[in-house]
Write a protein that holds these residues in place. Structure first.
Motif: not given
Lengths: 114, 110
Positions: B63, B18, B59-61, B54-57, B76
């Protein structure tokens, strides 16, 4: 592929010369923005054209000028080229309204000034 | 002071690990925030927008911290194909000018 095209892909000029770079925007887009990216740096905003009018300009001298045509394609003109003008020139097209939409970048024109 | 500042890296990351990095912006009136990815000698491409919550796509986060004026990106389970320069981008209140940071270079190694 974004559908944004630029020409030429590479260009070599000498100091003092003039250059014209071209950009065809993605179908349905009405706005073109131009950026200069020097080696190892992020792109820097030059200016934006919306419906054939300049709609915002970055910190670039007047020898950087542009045009947008009725089909929304655009040209970037640089007069009296200097060595520091060597860079990747990127255009980005978008459809401007509210909220602002994503800008799609073309592959760029790499300009070398000798 | 630059409007958008990033650690240039490179961040050398073992495959599967990570990695996280930030960028800071100076204009508190900035409205929209993005991460773009740029491969060597290619054009920037939008990776993801960054929202206050905050958002996640995958493996990508991403903030956003408006109070401290910074944006972060976390990757990640890094893949070799994640090797690229990641550009932090800010859009102001007026017009659609994008202000780019200098980029953070990430190298994922086997």
């Amino acid at each position: 592929e974004t559908g944004v095209t630029q020409s030429p892909t590479h260009l070599i000029k000498t100091r003092g010369q003039q250059v014209t770079l071209r950009c065809s925007s993605q179908s349905g887009h009405n706005t073109v923005s131009w950026y200069q990216q020097a080696l190892g740096q992020g792109p820097q905003f030059i200016f934006q054209y919306y419906r054939e009018e300049e709609n915002g300009r970055g910190n670039f001298p007047p020898r950087f000028s542009g045009l947008q045509f009725p089909n929304y394609s655009s040209e970037l003109n640089v007069n009296a080229l200097e060595l520091d003008d060597s860079a990747l020139y990127l255009c980005a097209s978008s459809f401007e309204g509210l909220p602002p939409r994503e800008q799609f970048f073309g592959p760029g024109t790499r300009l070398t000034v000798l | 002071r630059k409007e958008v500042e990033q650690d240039p890296g490179p961040f050398n990351v073992p495959e599967g690990a990570t990695v996280a990095f930030n960028c800071t912006y100076s204009n508190s009136a900035s409205q929209s925030f993005f991460w773009y990815r740029q491969d060597c000698r290619k054009e920037p491409k939008l990776l993801m927008s960054v929202y206050s919550s905050g958002n996640e796509d995958g493996r990508f986060t991403a903030q956003l911290n408006r109070a401290s004026q910074y944006i972060s990106l976390l990757i990640r389970d890094s893949k070799l194909s994640d090797s690229a320069t990641y550009l932090c981008v800010v859009r102001g209140a007026a017009g659609n000018k994008l202000t780019f940071g200098g980029g953070t270079r990430v190298l994922v190694k086997p």
